[in-house]
Structure formats: structure tokens, C-alpha cells
Design a protein around this motif. Structure first.
Motif, PDB file in Angstrom:
ATOM      1  N   THR A  92       0.861  -1.176   0.000  1.00  0.00           N
ATOM      2  CA  THR A  92       0.000   0.000   0.000  1.00  0.00           C
ATOM      3  C   THR A  92       0.899   1.228   0.000  1.00  0.00           C
ATOM      4  OG1 THR A  92      -1.750   1.262   1.102  1.00  0.00           O
ATOM      5  CG2 THR A  92      -0.307  -0.072   2.530  1.00  0.00           C
ATOM      6  N   ALA A  93       0.781   2.020  -1.037  1.00  0.00           N
ATOM      7  CA  ALA A  93       1.592   3.235  -1.145  1.00  0.00           C
ATOM      8  C   ALA A  93       1.070   4.336  -0.239  1.00  0.00           C
ATOM      9  CB  ALA A  93       1.624   3.725  -2.588  1.00  0.00           C
ATOM     10  N   MET A  94      -0.150   4.157   0.302  1.00  0.00           N
ATOM     11  CA  MET A  94      -0.717   5.140   1.238  1.00  0.00           C
ATOM     12  C   MET A  94      -1.591   4.397   2.244  1.00  0.00           C
ATOM     13  SD  MET A  94      -0.746   8.256   2.195  1.00  0.00           S
ATOM     14  CE  MET A  94       0.127   8.926   0.774  1.00  0.00           C
ATOM     15  N   VAL A  95      -1.132   4.384   3.492  1.00  0.00           N
ATOM     16  CA  VAL A  95      -1.862   3.698   4.557  1.00  0.00           C
ATOM     17  C   VAL A  95      -3.029   4.561   5.022  1.00  0.00           C
ATOM     18  CG1 VAL A  95      -1.683   2.745   6.895  1.00  0.00           C
ATOM     19  CG2 VAL A  95       0.221   2.468   5.274  1.00  0.00           C
ATOM     20  N   ALA A  96      -4.179   3.944   5.222  1.00  0.00           N
ATOM     21  CA  ALA A  96      -5.353   4.656   5.737  1.00  0.00           C
ATOM     22  C   ALA A  96      -5.189   4.928   7.223  1.00  0.00           C
ATOM     23  CB  ALA A  96      -6.613   3.833   5.492  1.00  0.00           C
ATOM     24  N   SER A  97      -5.751   6.043   7.678  1.00  0.00           N
ATOM     25  CA  SER A  97      -5.705   6.346   9.115  1.00  0.00           C
ATOM     26  C   SER A  97      -7.030   6.896   9.628  1.00  0.00           C
ATOM     27  CB  SER A  97      -4.604   7.382   9.401  1.00  0.00           C
ATOM     28  OG  SER A  97      -4.970   8.646   8.869  1.00  0.00           O
ATOM     29  N   ASN A  98      -8.007   7.040   8.734  1.00  0.00           N
ATOM     30  CA  ASN A  98      -9.263   7.670   9.143  1.00  0.00           C
ATOM     31  C   ASN A  98     -10.256   6.632   9.645  1.00  0.00           C
ATOM     32  OD1 ASN A  98      -9.042   6.984   6.364  1.00  0.00           O
ATOM     33  ND2 ASN A  98     -11.002   7.965   5.936  1.00  0.00           N
ATOM     34  N   GLY A  99     -10.106   6.301  10.936  1.00  0.00           N
ATOM     35  CA  GLY A  99     -11.002   5.360  11.574  1.00  0.00           C
ATOM     36  C   GLY A  99     -12.303   6.028  11.987  1.00  0.00           C
ATOM     37  N   PRO A 100     -13.082   5.374  12.834  1.00  0.00           N
ATOM     38  CA  PRO A 100     -14.387   5.915  13.222  1.00  0.00           C
ATOM     39  C   PRO A 100     -14.302   7.221  14.018  1.00  0.00           C
ATOM     40  CG  PRO A 100     -13.826   3.975  14.540  1.00  0.00           C
ATOM     41  CD  PRO A 100     -12.821   4.064  13.443  1.00  0.00           C
ATOM     42  N   TRP A 102     -11.398   9.531  14.017  1.00  0.00           N
ATOM     43  CA  TRP A 102     -10.660  10.596  13.336  1.00  0.00           C
ATOM     44  C   TRP A 102     -10.825  10.471  11.838  1.00  0.00           C
ATOM     45  CZ3 TRP A 102      -9.875  13.794  16.952  1.00  0.00           C
ATOM     46  CH2 TRP A 102      -9.557  13.348  18.238  1.00  0.00           C
ATOM     47  N   GLY A 103     -10.684  11.578  11.150  1.00  0.00           N
ATOM     48  CA  GLY A 103     -10.842  11.540   9.709  1.00  0.00           C
ATOM     49  C   GLY A 103     -10.759  12.924   9.107  1.00  0.00           C
ATOM     50  N   ILE A 104     -11.526  13.133   8.070  1.00  0.00           N
ATOM     51  CA  ILE A 104     -11.430  14.354   7.293  1.00  0.00           C
ATOM     52  C   ILE A 104     -11.886  15.580   8.075  1.00  0.00           C
ATOM     53  CG2 ILE A 104     -12.406  15.530   5.260  1.00  0.00           C
ATOM     54  CD1 ILE A 104     -12.352  12.751   3.873  1.00  0.00           C
ATOM     55  N   THR A 105     -12.953  15.474   8.826  1.00  0.00           N
ATOM     56  CA  THR A 105     -13.529  16.659   9.474  1.00  0.00           C
ATOM     57  C   THR A 105     -12.877  16.997  10.805  1.00  0.00           C
ATOM     58  OG1 THR A 105     -15.267  15.362  10.573  1.00  0.00           O
ATOM     59  CG2 THR A 105     -15.753  16.226   8.374  1.00  0.00           C
ATOM     60  N   ARG A 106     -12.229  16.019  11.450  1.00  0.00           N
ATOM     61  CA  ARG A 106     -11.615  16.233  12.762  1.00  0.00           C
ATOM     62  C   ARG A 106     -10.140  15.894  12.649  1.00  0.00           C
ATOM     63  NH1 ARG A 106     -13.169  12.995  16.754  1.00  0.00           N
ATOM     64  NH2 ARG A 106     -13.413  14.567  18.393  1.00  0.00           N
ATOM     65  N   GLY A 107      -9.298  16.950  12.673  1.00  0.00           N
ATOM     66  CA  GLY A 107      -7.881  16.706  12.460  1.00  0.00           C
ATOM     67  C   GLY A 107      -6.982  17.599  13.276  1.00  0.00           C
ATOM     68  N   HIS A 123       0.413   4.900  17.075  1.00  0.00           N
ATOM     69  CA  HIS A 123       0.027   3.510  16.782  1.00  0.00           C
ATOM     70  C   HIS A 123       0.072   3.255  15.280  1.00  0.00           C
ATOM     71  CE1 HIS A 123      -2.252  -0.205  16.540  1.00  0.00           C
ATOM     72  NE2 HIS A 123      -3.130   0.409  15.749  1.00  0.00           N
ATOM     73  N   TYR A 124      -0.487   4.146  14.497  1.00  0.00           N
ATOM     74  CA  TYR A 124      -0.512   3.949  13.055  1.00  0.00           C
ATOM     75  C   TYR A 124       0.884   4.048  12.440  1.00  0.00           C
ATOM     76  CZ  TYR A 124      -5.443   3.349  12.069  1.00  0.00           C
ATOM     77  OH  TYR A 124      -6.710   2.829  11.970  1.00  0.00           O
ATOM     78  N   ASN A 135       4.157   5.633   3.716  1.00  0.00           N
ATOM     79  CA  ASN A 135       3.282   6.819   3.700  1.00  0.00           C
ATOM     80  C   ASN A 135       2.008   6.576   4.492  1.00  0.00           C
ATOM     81  OD1 ASN A 135       4.987   8.358   2.041  1.00  0.00           O
ATOM     82  ND2 ASN A 135       4.073   7.532   0.174  1.00  0.00           N
ATOM     83  N   LEU A 136       1.675   7.541   5.341  1.00  0.00           N
ATOM     84  CA  LEU A 136       0.491   7.451   6.200  1.00  0.00           C
ATOM     85  C   LEU A 136      -0.330   8.721   6.042  1.00  0.00           C
ATOM     86  CD1 LEU A 136      -1.164   6.161   8.528  1.00  0.00           C
ATOM     87  CD2 LEU A 136       0.487   7.191  10.130  1.00  0.00           C
ATOM     88  N   ILE A 137      -1.581   8.580   5.640  1.00  0.00           N
ATOM     89  CA  ILE A 137      -2.408   9.748   5.355  1.00  0.00           C
ATOM     90  C   ILE A 137      -2.867  10.440   6.631  1.00  0.00           C
ATOM     91  CG2 ILE A 137      -4.687   8.604   5.337  1.00  0.00           C
ATOM     92  CD1 ILE A 137      -5.242  10.165   2.712  1.00  0.00           C
ATOM     93  N   CYS A 138      -3.047  11.759   6.539  1.00  0.00           N
ATOM     94  CA  CYS A 138      -3.618  12.530   7.643  1.00  0.00           C
ATOM     95  C   CYS A 138      -4.406  13.702   7.060  1.00  0.00           C
ATOM     96  CB  CYS A 138      -2.559  13.006   8.635  1.00  0.00           C
ATOM     97  SG  CYS A 138      -1.374  14.202   7.956  1.00  0.00           S
ATOM     98  N   PHE A 139      -5.160  14.401   7.931  1.00  0.00           N
ATOM     99  CA  PHE A 139      -6.054  15.450   7.469  1.00  0.00           C
ATOM    100  C   PHE A 139      -5.983  16.663   8.387  1.00  0.00           C
ATOM    101  CE2 PHE A 139      -7.739  11.343   6.212  1.00  0.00           C
ATOM    102  CZ  PHE A 139      -7.930  11.513   4.856  1.00  0.00           C
ATOM    103  N   SER A 140      -6.286  17.817   7.809  1.00  0.00           N
ATOM    104  CA  SER A 140      -6.281  19.052   8.603  1.00  0.00           C
ATOM    105  C   SER A 140      -7.477  19.135   9.531  1.00  0.00           C
ATOM    106  CB  SER A 140      -6.303  20.272   7.669  1.00  0.00           C
ATOM    107  OG  SER A 140      -7.529  20.330   6.941  1.00  0.00           O
ATOM    108  N   GLY A 141      -8.637  18.639   9.086  1.00  0.00           N
ATOM    109  CA  GLY A 141      -9.901  18.877   9.768  1.00  0.00           C
ATOM    110  C   GLY A 141     -10.609  20.081   9.165  1.00  0.00           C
ATOM    111  N   ASN A 142     -11.846  20.274   9.540  1.00  0.00           N
ATOM    112  CA  ASN A 142     -12.622  21.412   9.046  1.00  0.00           C
ATOM    113  C   ASN A 142     -12.212  22.703   9.748  1.00  0.00           C
ATOM    114  OD1 ASN A 142     -13.963  19.645   7.421  1.00  0.00           O
ATOM    115  ND2 ASN A 142     -15.985  19.990   8.288  1.00  0.00           N
TER     116      ASN A 142
END
Length: 297
Positions: A92-100, A102-107, A123-124, A135-142
Motif C-alpha cells: 500500500t503506497a498510502m496507509v489509511a488512518s481515518n477510523g471511526p 478521526w478523519g477528514i472533518t476532525r484533524g 500507533h498507526y 506513507n500514512l495519510i492525515c487530514f487538517s480537519g474542518n
């Protein structure tokens, strides 16, 4: 006179229909030109991946199909599914990290989340490193009312709590650029300039951007120039047709061969992942076509 006008009108209609037929035929021929046989050797200038969530099939089946096309990687796979990738000799060239939680809206732009995000991402990072991925993805949040400047400051403080650990584990945290106009209203990391400013503020080679071509075409356009100007801050790319996020062929407004050429010419060694939602019945045929569209000479 009436007969003359009728004749003229008929001639115009016939000419219009003929032109339309020719245009449709030409488009069909150009689209069909990408209907390459599965397994046809790829040229190797672009490292290909595909996002698992776009295909409503089991991950193991997607691994088998992707390998036949020549795709070595599946994007956005959670650590719990790494064993499936390993079984099929995939990465996987990009590991997912947006579980129940954390994700796009809360970062990272909300300091109230930093303590929990530190634990969560450590942990991730551990799981990513243990599997040999990078590579591990992350998000800014809204935004939730934050200014761009405050968002950068808050994200920097949160990311700097874990970036040293990521460096030690040889994992790169990659924040995705998303559009806030159509799909992710109020998301803060929605312009290349903002993401680049954050990279500079964090100040680590282990923090970079995921440049989603679909999202950035919607937000700002000027895709090729932005790629050329800011490639040193980009670790990964996603595709998608605009409008609609469907196939990336000539039914949409982006010309992906030129975009891939620009990416290649920057010296990029990472992966480009297909993240369009197939609109045609044979989803894997659409994926195969997309890979060959991006398979530049």
C-alpha cells in the motif's frame, strides 16, 4: 419560397446530424483506443496504485485484478488488512488512518484533539513501519471558523508532537489536499498554497502533501503549474475525472497524459493512485483504461 426554406432547414439538420455523428464517432474511437488488453506491459515511467474504496469488491479480489493490470499497490488500506496485501505480494503506497473517531472533518487544526491524535498516530506509525510501508495519510480537519493562519499554527503544533517519531520510524505523514467547494465543505487544507505553507512550517521531510488532482482542479485549476512549482512538497497523487469524479478519459475536462508527463518530469518516484468512481458496468475495465491513459511513453 416556403419550399426553399424547408429545403435549407433540412440541409442544415442533416449537416448538423452528420457533424454530431462524426464527433461522437471520433470520441468513441479515441476512448476505445485506451481499451488495452489486461496484462499489456506498462512503460514504467509512472508507479501505479488504486484506491480500494472505489471498487465494491473484496480486497483480495482487487489485489488479483490489480496485479493482472500491472498495479503493484492498493491505496488506503488499514493495518488490519495488511495481511491480505502481503498474501498477494502487494503493497500500500498510502496507509489509511481515518477510523471511526478521526478523519477528514476532525484533524490537526484543533488543539483539543492533539493529545488523542498523538496516541492514535503513534500507533498507526508503528503499524506502517512494522509492515515496511512508508506513507500514512492525515487530514487538517474542518475550519470551524479558524483563519488560514491559525489553522497552520495549530496543525504545526500538533504535527510536531509526532513528526520526530515518524522520522525515527521512517514514515512520512501525508496530508491530503481536498476540495471544500463540492465534496468536503469547510475542510481547511483545500489549496496547494496552504498545504505548502504548512509543510514549510512543520519543517520536516517526513511531512508532505497528497496532491489530489480531482480536488485541486475544482478548487484552483492550474494543475500542471502547481505540480511543477511545488513538487518537492508532494509525496503522492490521486486522480479523478472532473466533473463527477468518474473515469479519467476524454469524457471529462482534464487531460491526464499531459499531467502525468509533468509529474514524471519533476523526477517524482512515488505513486499515482487512481481514485475515480467508475460509472460504467465493467469497473475493472475502466481501471485498466485509466492505467493505460496514465502510462506515458
Amino acid at each position: 419560397m416556403h419550399e426553399e426554406n424547408s429545403r435549407r432547414d433540412m440541409i442544415k439538420k442533416v449537416a448538423t446530424m452528420a457533424l454530431a455523428s462524426t464527433a461522437l464517432s471520433s470520441l468513441s474511437e479515441r476512448v476505445a483506443a485506451h481499451d488495452k488488453a489486461v496484462g499489456e506491459p506498462l512503460k514504467g515511467k509512472i508507479n501505479h496504485s488504486v484506491c480500494a474504496w472505489c471498487y465494491d469488491i473484496p480486497l483480495a479480489d482487487l489485489c488479483v485484478a490489480a496485479k493482472k493490470i500491472g498495479i503493484p499497490s492498493i491505496d488506503l488500506v488499514d493495518p488490519k488488512d495488511f495481511a491480505i496485501l502481503k498474501k498477494h505480494d502487494m503493497i500500500t503506497a498510502m496507509v489509511a488512518s481515518n477510523g471511526p473517531e478521526w478523519g477528514i472533518t476532525r484533524g490537526f487544526n484543533n488543539p483539543a484533539h492533539h493529545d488523542k491524535l498523538e496516541t492514535y498516530f503513534r500507533h498507526y506509525i508503528d503499524e506502517t513501519a512494522k509492515a515496511g510501508f512508508s506513507n500514512l495519510i492525515c487530514f487538517s480537519g474542518n475550519r470551524n471558523g479558524l483563519s488560514d493562519e491559525q489553522g497552520i499554527e495549530n496543525c504545526t503544533k500538533g504535527l510536531q508532537r509526532i513528526i520526530g517519531y515518524a522520522e525515527k520510524k521512517k514514515v512520512t505523514l501525508v496530508m491530503e489536499l481536498l476540495n471544500s467547494k463540492v465534496d468536503h465543505h469547510d475542510y481547511q487544507c483545500d489549496h496547494t498554497a496552504w498545504g505548502v505553507a504548512l509543510c514549510k512550517s512543520v519543517g520536516s521531510e517526513n511531512f508532505k502533501l497528497l496532491y489530489d488532482i480531482y480536488h485541486m482542479q475544482i478548487m484552483e485549476g492550474d494543475v500542471i503549474r502547481n505540480i511543477r512549482d511545488h513538487h518537492q512538497y508532494i509525496a503522492h497523487y490521486h486522480t479523478g475525472g472532473v466533473p463527477g469524479r468518474h473515469e479519467i478519459d476524454e469524457t471529462q475536462e482534464l487531460y491526464y497524459p499531459a499531467i502525468m508527463k509533468a509529474i514524471y518530469e519533476t523526477g517524482f518516484k512515488g505513486h499515482v493512485a487512481q481514485e475515480f468512481i467508475p460509472s460504467r458496468p465493467n469497473k475493472l475495465a475502466s481501471l485498466n483504461n485509466a492505467i493505460h491513459i496514465c502510462d506515458i511513453a
